[in-house]
Design a protein around this motif. Structure first.
Motif, PDB file in Angstrom:
ATOM      1  N   ILE A 175      10.770 -17.084  -3.074  1.00 14.25           N
ATOM      2  CA  ILE A 175      10.739 -15.571  -3.095  1.00 14.25           C
ATOM      3  C   ILE A 175       9.341 -14.957  -3.145  1.00 14.25           C
ATOM      4  O   ILE A 175       8.419 -15.489  -3.655  1.00 14.25           O
ATOM      5  CB  ILE A 175      11.508 -15.453  -4.498  1.00 14.25           C
ATOM      6  CG1 ILE A 175      12.639 -16.241  -4.763  1.00 14.25           C
ATOM      7  CG2 ILE A 175      11.355 -13.934  -4.812  1.00 14.25           C
ATOM      8  CD1 ILE A 175      13.209 -16.022  -5.949  1.00 14.25           C
ATOM      9  N   MET A 176       9.212 -14.014  -2.276  1.00 11.85           N
ATOM     10  CA  MET A 176       8.132 -13.104  -2.295  1.00 11.85           C
ATOM     11  C   MET A 176       8.441 -11.312  -2.894  1.00 11.85           C
ATOM     12  O   MET A 176       9.523 -10.972  -2.287  1.00 11.85           O
ATOM     13  CB  MET A 176       7.428 -12.968  -0.763  1.00 11.85           C
ATOM     14  CG  MET A 176       7.117 -14.210  -0.242  1.00 11.85           C
ATOM     15  SD  MET A 176       6.222 -14.013   1.342  1.00 11.85           S
ATOM     16  CE  MET A 176       4.860 -13.037   0.962  1.00 11.85           C
ATOM     17  N   SER A 177       7.751 -10.999  -3.648  1.00 11.42           N
ATOM     18  CA  SER A 177       7.962  -9.989  -4.262  1.00 11.42           C
ATOM     19  C   SER A 177       7.094  -8.973  -4.484  1.00 11.42           C
ATOM     20  O   SER A 177       5.757  -9.518  -4.630  1.00 11.42           O
ATOM     21  CB  SER A 177       8.873  -9.989  -5.698  1.00 11.42           C
ATOM     22  OG  SER A 177       7.900 -10.492  -6.641  1.00 11.42           O
ATOM     23  N   SER A 178       7.085  -7.780  -4.554  1.00  9.51           N
ATOM     24  CA  SER A 178       6.019  -6.870  -4.696  1.00  9.51           C
ATOM     25  C   SER A 178       6.510  -5.796  -5.609  1.00  9.51           C
ATOM     26  O   SER A 178       7.571  -5.250  -5.279  1.00  9.51           O
ATOM     27  CB  SER A 178       5.369  -6.193  -3.241  1.00  9.51           C
ATOM     28  OG  SER A 178       4.483  -5.406  -3.445  1.00  9.51           O
ATOM     29  N   SER A 179       5.677  -5.304  -6.309  1.00 14.81           N
ATOM     30  CA  SER A 179       6.151  -4.189  -7.375  1.00 14.81           C
ATOM     31  C   SER A 179       6.629  -2.930  -6.355  1.00 14.81           C
ATOM     32  O   SER A 179       5.824  -2.423  -5.683  1.00 14.81           O
ATOM     33  CB  SER A 179       4.923  -3.841  -8.369  1.00 14.81           C
ATOM     34  OG  SER A 179       5.255  -2.398  -8.895  1.00 14.81           O
ATOM     35  N   ALA A 180       7.548  -2.208  -6.765  1.00 13.73           N
ATOM     36  CA  ALA A 180       8.160  -1.042  -6.015  1.00 13.73           C
ATOM     37  C   ALA A 180       7.043   0.114  -6.614  1.00 13.73           C
ATOM     38  O   ALA A 180       6.701   0.991  -5.579  1.00 13.73           O
ATOM     39  CB  ALA A 180       9.372  -0.735  -6.643  1.00 13.73           C
ATOM     40  N   GLU A 181       6.512   0.116  -7.702  1.00 13.04           N
ATOM     41  CA  GLU A 181       5.475   1.160  -7.996  1.00 13.04           C
ATOM     42  C   GLU A 181       4.153   0.771  -7.104  1.00 13.04           C
ATOM     43  O   GLU A 181       3.583   1.992  -6.467  1.00 13.04           O
ATOM     44  CB  GLU A 181       5.121   0.979  -9.428  1.00 13.04           C
ATOM     45  CG  GLU A 181       4.179   1.770  -9.874  1.00 13.04           C
ATOM     46  CD  GLU A 181       3.871   1.751 -11.306  1.00 13.04           C
ATOM     47  OE1 GLU A 181       2.795   2.556 -11.838  1.00 13.04           O
ATOM     48  OE2 GLU A 181       4.419   0.794 -12.141  1.00 13.04           O
ATOM     49  N   PHE A 182       3.922  -0.194  -6.697  1.00 14.30           N
ATOM     50  CA  PHE A 182       2.942  -0.735  -5.899  1.00 14.30           C
ATOM     51  C   PHE A 182       2.767  -0.149  -4.431  1.00 14.30           C
ATOM     52  O   PHE A 182       1.923   0.339  -3.720  1.00 14.30           O
ATOM     53  CB  PHE A 182       2.328  -2.305  -6.057  1.00 14.30           C
ATOM     54  CG  PHE A 182       1.418  -2.391  -5.000  1.00 14.30           C
ATOM     55  CD1 PHE A 182      -0.013  -2.207  -5.369  1.00 14.30           C
ATOM     56  CD2 PHE A 182       1.611  -3.127  -3.897  1.00 14.30           C
ATOM     57  CE1 PHE A 182      -1.044  -2.539  -4.574  1.00 14.30           C
ATOM     58  CE2 PHE A 182       0.538  -3.442  -2.983  1.00 14.30           C
ATOM     59  CZ  PHE A 182      -0.766  -3.079  -3.373  1.00 14.30           C
ATOM     60  N   ILE A 183       4.132  -0.511  -4.093  1.00 10.22           N
ATOM     61  CA  ILE A 183       4.304   0.046  -2.471  1.00 10.22           C
ATOM     62  C   ILE A 183       4.606   1.416  -2.536  1.00 10.22           C
ATOM     63  O   ILE A 183       3.887   2.104  -1.649  1.00 10.22           O
ATOM     64  CB  ILE A 183       6.021  -0.653  -2.160  1.00 10.22           C
ATOM     65  CG1 ILE A 183       5.795  -2.353  -2.325  1.00 10.22           C
ATOM     66  CG2 ILE A 183       6.309  -0.214  -0.927  1.00 10.22           C
ATOM     67  CD1 ILE A 183       4.907  -2.673  -1.419  1.00 10.22           C
ATOM     68  N   ALA A 184       5.090   2.116  -3.801  1.00  9.00           N
ATOM     69  CA  ALA A 184       4.945   3.342  -3.744  1.00  9.00           C
ATOM     70  C   ALA A 184       3.739   4.322  -3.797  1.00  9.00           C
ATOM     71  O   ALA A 184       3.265   5.086  -2.967  1.00  9.00           O
ATOM     72  CB  ALA A 184       6.116   4.026  -4.815  1.00  9.00           C
ATOM     73  N   ARG A 185       2.828   3.502  -4.326  1.00  8.31           N
ATOM     74  CA  ARG A 185       1.467   3.969  -4.466  1.00  8.31           C
ATOM     75  C   ARG A 185       0.742   4.029  -3.103  1.00  8.31           C
ATOM     76  O   ARG A 185       0.298   4.872  -2.649  1.00  8.31           O
ATOM     77  CB  ARG A 185       0.808   3.230  -5.653  1.00  8.31           C
ATOM     78  CG  ARG A 185      -0.653   4.118  -5.587  1.00  8.31           C
ATOM     79  CD  ARG A 185      -1.320   3.473  -6.837  1.00  8.31           C
ATOM     80  NE  ARG A 185      -1.679   1.939  -6.855  1.00  8.31           N
ATOM     81  CZ  ARG A 185      -0.983   1.173  -7.693  1.00  8.31           C
ATOM     82  NH1 ARG A 185       0.192   1.403  -8.561  1.00  8.31           N
ATOM     83  NH2 ARG A 185      -1.179  -0.067  -7.424  1.00  8.31           N
ATOM     84  N   ILE A 186       1.268   2.936  -2.264  1.00  6.91           N
ATOM     85  CA  ILE A 186       0.389   2.409  -1.046  1.00  6.91           C
ATOM     86  C   ILE A 186       1.138   3.715  -0.090  1.00  6.91           C
ATOM     87  O   ILE A 186       0.277   4.452   0.779  1.00  6.91           O
ATOM     88  CB  ILE A 186       0.990   1.179  -0.407  1.00  6.91           C
ATOM     89  CG1 ILE A 186       0.147   0.197  -1.227  1.00  6.91           C
ATOM     90  CG2 ILE A 186       0.390   1.304   1.051  1.00  6.91           C
ATOM     91  CD1 ILE A 186       0.264  -1.255  -0.807  1.00  6.91           C
ATOM     92  N   ILE A 187       2.468   3.801  -0.111  1.00  3.89           N
ATOM     93  CA  ILE A 187       3.088   4.907   0.665  1.00  3.89           C
ATOM     94  C   ILE A 187       2.636   6.181   0.422  1.00  3.89           C
ATOM     95  O   ILE A 187       2.208   7.082   1.224  1.00  3.89           O
ATOM     96  CB  ILE A 187       4.556   4.802   0.416  1.00  3.89           C
ATOM     97  CG1 ILE A 187       5.271   3.661   1.034  1.00  3.89           C
ATOM     98  CG2 ILE A 187       5.104   6.143   1.153  1.00  3.89           C
ATOM     99  CD1 ILE A 187       6.709   3.469   0.963  1.00  3.89           C
ATOM    100  N   ARG A 188       2.076   6.559  -0.997  1.00  4.15           N
ATOM    101  CA  ARG A 188       1.745   7.823  -1.140  1.00  4.15           C
ATOM    102  C   ARG A 188       0.174   7.951  -0.506  1.00  4.15           C
ATOM    103  O   ARG A 188      -0.256   9.122  -0.289  1.00  4.15           O
ATOM    104  CB  ARG A 188       1.644   8.022  -2.544  1.00  4.15           C
ATOM    105  CG  ARG A 188       2.939   8.448  -3.344  1.00  4.15           C
ATOM    106  CD  ARG A 188       2.772   8.870  -4.811  1.00  4.15           C
ATOM    107  NE  ARG A 188       2.107   8.082  -5.514  1.00  4.15           N
ATOM    108  CZ  ARG A 188       2.737   6.917  -6.585  1.00  4.15           C
ATOM    109  NH1 ARG A 188       3.922   6.968  -6.463  1.00  4.15           N
ATOM    110  NH2 ARG A 188       1.995   6.261  -7.011  1.00  4.15           N
ATOM    111  N   ASP A 189      -0.602   6.899  -0.763  1.00  2.00           N
ATOM    112  CA  ASP A 189      -1.943   6.863  -0.209  1.00  2.00           C
ATOM    113  C   ASP A 189      -1.957   7.243   1.316  1.00  2.00           C
ATOM    114  O   ASP A 189      -2.870   7.614   1.760  1.00  2.00           O
ATOM    115  CB  ASP A 189      -2.636   5.885  -0.597  1.00  2.00           C
ATOM    116  CG  ASP A 189      -2.956   5.620  -2.045  1.00  2.00           C
ATOM    117  OD1 ASP A 189      -2.726   6.503  -2.958  1.00  2.00           O
ATOM    118  OD2 ASP A 189      -3.142   4.383  -2.732  1.00  2.00           O
ATOM    119  N   MET A 190      -0.892   6.386   1.966  1.00  2.00           N
ATOM    120  CA  MET A 190      -0.981   6.717   3.283  1.00  2.00           C
ATOM    121  C   MET A 190      -0.512   8.136   3.666  1.00  2.00           C
ATOM    122  O   MET A 190      -0.924   8.576   4.786  1.00  2.00           O
ATOM    123  CB  MET A 190       0.065   5.848   3.783  1.00  2.00           C
ATOM    124  CG  MET A 190      -0.250   4.029   3.727  1.00  2.00           C
ATOM    125  SD  MET A 190       0.687   3.011   4.549  1.00  2.00           S
ATOM    126  CE  MET A 190       1.003   3.394   6.123  1.00  2.00           C
TER     127      MET A 190
END
Length: 211
Positions: free
Chosen positions: A93-108
């Motif tokens: 299993i590979m998982s990443s925090s949805a909050e972290f992904i959302a922050r990356i998307i916001r920064d992008m």
């Protein structure tokens, strides 16, 4: 054993580098990592329905808490692994925090917005400079043409650069110079004719007065 421990250490290192959690389970959902990425996962078991679905489909792509396994929303991707006989032994299993992904998307999105606005501003400045470069000589020509039409043949326009606009400006100035010369020739001609006519007219006038 030592080899497995090195393998798990590598997994943990890559997981931390990529900001993802890497977990390996057995067929019963028990975590086999000897070093868990967080203490909150100690003594937790991946729900059997997740194990079965992943093995049946060959993969699992999911956004959620993995059946309550995680405490926060995660973006999850999982695949089964097999032994030499092709029997499923568990899942990775590979998982990443949805909050972290959302922050990356916001920064992008923020970076994209800044780049977009900067590009617009740069394009506006370039367009303004080019437009000014083209229209200024044309405006000068328009004013000069009006001045010449009013008889001011000494009017000239400024020549800048070495392109089509400057060539047109040079041609305009040459035309104005030719008109000035023609005007001078006309003035000289009229002056000479007036002088030549003045002498006989004066003689005739004197003769008439004498009579």
């Amino acid at each position: 054993d030592k080899q497995n421990k090195q393998y798990y250490n590598h997994l943990r290192f890559y997981g931390e580098s990529l900001h993802v959690t890497v977990l390996i389970t057995d067929i019963n959902g028990e975590i086999t990592n000897d070093q868990l990425p967080t203490d909150s996962l100690i003594h937790k078991t991946v729900p059997s329905i997740i194990i079965e679905e992943t093995i049946e489909k060959g993969y699992l792509s999911h956004t959620g808490k993995l059946g309550g396994f995680f405490g926060k929303m995660q973006h999850i991707y999982a695949r089964p692994y097999f032994d030499d006989n092709g029997e499923a032994q568990g899942i990775v299993i590979m998982s990443s925090s949805a909050e972290f992904i959302a922050r990356i998307i916001r920064d992008m999105m923020f970076a994209f917005t800044i780049a977009f606005i900067s590009t617009l501003l740069l394009g506006y400045v370039i367009t303004y400079v080019i437009t000014k470069r083209v229209t200024k000589p044309l405006q000068q020509m328009s004013k000069a043409a009006i001045s010449i039409s009013q008889g001011n043949f000494k009017q000239r326009i400024e020549v800048v650069g070495n392109d089509e606009i400057s060539n047109l400006s040079n041609s305009f100035n040459m035309m104005a110079q030719s008109l000035e010369k023609l005007d001078e020739m006309k003035s000289n001609f009229i002056s000479n004719v007036s002088h030549e006519l003045k002498t006989p007219m004066t003689t005739i006038s004197g003769f008439i007065d004498g009579i």
